[in-house]
Design a protein around this motif. Sequence first.
Motif, PDB file in Angstrom:
ATOM      1  N   ILE A 247      -6.316 -31.094  44.385  1.00  0.00           N
ATOM      2  CA  ILE A 247      -4.723 -30.874  43.759  1.00  0.00           C
ATOM      3  C   ILE A 247      -4.086 -29.947  43.779  1.00  0.00           C
ATOM      4  O   ILE A 247      -2.757 -30.499  43.491  1.00  0.00           O
ATOM      5  N   CYS A 248      -4.402 -29.303  44.053  1.00  0.00           N
ATOM      6  CA  CYS A 248      -3.679 -26.960  43.998  1.00  0.00           C
ATOM      7  C   CYS A 248      -3.569 -26.618  45.216  1.00  0.00           C
ATOM      8  O   CYS A 248      -2.142 -26.106  45.459  1.00  0.00           O
ATOM      9  N   ASP A 249      -4.170 -26.785  46.767  1.00  0.00           N
ATOM     10  CA  ASP A 249      -3.797 -27.222  47.717  1.00  0.00           C
ATOM     11  C   ASP A 249      -2.439 -27.593  47.944  1.00  0.00           C
ATOM     12  O   ASP A 249      -1.949 -28.584  47.832  1.00  0.00           O
ATOM     13  N   VAL A 254      -1.392 -34.705  46.716  1.00  0.00           N
ATOM     14  CA  VAL A 254      -0.732 -34.566  45.390  1.00  0.00           C
ATOM     15  C   VAL A 254      -0.125 -33.668  44.757  1.00  0.00           C
ATOM     16  O   VAL A 254       0.552 -33.512  44.835  1.00  0.00           O
ATOM     17  N   TYR A 255      -0.499 -32.741  45.425  1.00  0.00           N
ATOM     18  CA  TYR A 255       1.231 -31.160  45.099  1.00  0.00           C
ATOM     19  C   TYR A 255       2.294 -31.641  45.681  1.00  0.00           C
ATOM     20  O   TYR A 255       2.818 -31.013  45.132  1.00  0.00           O
ATOM     21  N   GLN A 256       2.050 -32.081  47.181  1.00  0.00           N
ATOM     22  CA  GLN A 256       3.471 -31.918  47.487  1.00  0.00           C
ATOM     23  C   GLN A 256       4.100 -33.656  46.274  1.00  0.00           C
ATOM     24  O   GLN A 256       5.485 -33.790  46.991  1.00  0.00           O
ATOM     25  N   ALA A 257       3.377 -34.753  46.021  1.00  0.00           N
ATOM     26  CA  ALA A 257       3.989 -35.837  46.330  1.00  0.00           C
ATOM     27  C   ALA A 257       4.487 -34.743  44.326  1.00  0.00           C
ATOM     28  O   ALA A 257       5.735 -35.275  44.080  1.00  0.00           O
ATOM     29  N   ILE A 263       5.824 -34.446  37.650  1.00  0.00           N
ATOM     30  CA  ILE A 263       3.990 -35.282  37.304  1.00  0.00           C
ATOM     31  C   ILE A 263       3.815 -36.602  37.454  1.00  0.00           C
ATOM     32  O   ILE A 263       3.037 -37.543  37.520  1.00  0.00           O
ATOM     33  N   ASN A 264       5.252 -36.909  37.128  1.00  0.00           N
ATOM     34  CA  ASN A 264       5.322 -39.288  36.129  1.00  0.00           C
ATOM     35  C   ASN A 264       4.696 -40.033  37.449  1.00  0.00           C
ATOM     36  O   ASN A 264       4.301 -40.893  37.112  1.00  0.00           O
ATOM     37  N   SER A 265       5.498 -39.737  38.110  1.00  0.00           N
ATOM     38  CA  SER A 265       4.834 -40.004  39.516  1.00  0.00           C
ATOM     39  C   SER A 265       3.445 -40.188  39.679  1.00  0.00           C
ATOM     40  O   SER A 265       3.132 -41.493  40.247  1.00  0.00           O
ATOM     41  N   ASP A 268       1.463 -42.363  37.256  1.00  0.00           N
ATOM     42  CA  ASP A 268       1.693 -43.864  36.757  1.00  0.00           C
ATOM     43  C   ASP A 268       1.042 -44.677  38.267  1.00  0.00           C
ATOM     44  O   ASP A 268       0.548 -45.592  38.659  1.00  0.00           O
ATOM     45  N   SER A 269       1.416 -43.166  39.623  1.00  0.00           N
ATOM     46  CA  SER A 269       0.713 -44.144  40.551  1.00  0.00           C
ATOM     47  C   SER A 269      -0.546 -44.380  40.953  1.00  0.00           C
ATOM     48  O   SER A 269      -1.411 -44.154  41.821  1.00  0.00           O
ATOM     49  N   GLY A 270      -1.295 -43.765  40.147  1.00  0.00           N
ATOM     50  CA  GLY A 270      -3.245 -43.687  40.414  1.00  0.00           C
ATOM     51  C   GLY A 270      -3.000 -42.649  40.787  1.00  0.00           C
ATOM     52  O   GLY A 270      -4.230 -42.813  41.538  1.00  0.00           O
ATOM     53  N   PHE A 271      -2.110 -41.578  41.930  1.00  0.00           N
ATOM     54  CA  PHE A 271      -2.883 -40.316  42.440  1.00  0.00           C
ATOM     55  C   PHE A 271      -3.758 -39.684  42.056  1.00  0.00           C
ATOM     56  O   PHE A 271      -5.071 -39.318  42.609  1.00  0.00           O
ATOM     57  N   ILE A 272      -4.355 -39.398  40.970  1.00  0.00           N
ATOM     58  CA  ILE A 272      -5.414 -38.194  39.703  1.00  0.00           C
ATOM     59  C   ILE A 272      -6.353 -39.609  40.161  1.00  0.00           C
ATOM     60  O   ILE A 272      -7.630 -38.941  40.379  1.00  0.00           O
TER      61      ILE A 272
END
Length: 324
Positions: A247-249, A254-257, A263-265, A268-272
Motif C-alpha cells: 500500500i505505502c511503497d 495502490v499508491y500510484q492510483a 482515495i475515492n477511486s 470504489d475500485s476494490g483495490f484494497i
Amino acid sequence: MPIPVKLPKEQLTKVHELESKFGAELKKGNLKSAKLILNKLKAILGAYYHEARILENYLKLYETALETWQIPVAIQGFQFVRRNANENTRLHLEATTLLAICYLRDKKLNLAEPLMAEVLQNDKVIKSESKRFDFRATIIERFDQEGALAALAESTPYMSISSEKEIHKEAVEILKQGKNEDDIREMLGASAPDAVKDYLFRIDSISKNLLSYEQRKRLPGPKEVIKNKNLGSIIFGGFKRKLYKYICDEKSDVYQAWLKDGINSILDSGFIASIVVTALADLRIGASALAARISAYIMNQGITNFCENNKPSSLMVLRKKSNN
C-alpha cells in the motif's frame, strides 16, 4: 577476535555505497543479488576486522528471508549469526529472537520455547530495567502476532478464499453499517478459528510465565489477550508488516492510483481488497471473512493514516532504540 581497525575514508565510502545497494535489494526481496553485494562488503569489512558489522548485515539478509517466508534459509542464517556473535550482545539476542520467530511460524513451539526463554530472561544486554521491560513487552507482542498468523495459515488454506469482488462488497457493507475501528477489531478477532486462540494462548502463557511477577502484572494475561478485540489487534499488527509494502511503497499500484485519481477511486475500485488478498496469499492465509474485515479496517483508517501509523520496523531498529 581482533579489535576493529578504523576504515580509511575511501573504503568507508565504498562500504556506505554497498550497504545502500544492499538495502535496496533487500527492500525488493532480491536475496541472491543482496548476497552478492554482501560478499563484497564482507571482503572490505573483514580486512579491517569489522566482524560485528558483517554479522549485522547477515542478520538483515536473513530477516528478509524470514519476511519472504523462506523459513529454512532464515533458520540456517540466524543459527549462523548466533554461532558467530558473542553471547550477551545485542546481535546475539536479536538473532535468537528471530530464530524463535522462525519456529513459531513453523508451528514448532518445542524448538521456539527455549529460545523465547533465552530472550525474555536475559538481563545483561539491556542495562536499563525500564527499557528492558519495554523490549520484552514488544517482543512478546511480536511472538503473539507470529503465532496468530501461523495458526491462521494452518487453519485457513488459501485456496478457500472468496473472490476479491465479494470481499470488497462485504468490506463496504461493514462500513455502511457504521462500524468503527474498535467494532472492526472485534469482528476481526471473532472471525479467527478457535485453533488460533488456542495457539496464541499457549504462546502468550509461555512468554508471560518467563517474566517476574511484577512484570506480569503490568501486561494483560493470556485470557485477556485472546478476547476478540485484542485478538483482532494482534492479527492486524502482524499482518500490517506484509501489507505496508503493497500500500505505502511509492511504486506500488495502490499508491500510484491514489496519487493519480484520489482515495475515492481506490475505495470504489476494490483495490484494497485485492491487495489484502495478495498479502494474505504471501502468508498462506485464506480466510475470506478475515480479508473483508482487514479491508474494511484499512478503508476506515484511510491510506494516509495507515501509512503514517503502521510503518513496520525491524528488530534492529527496535534494538537500537531499546538499549543503552
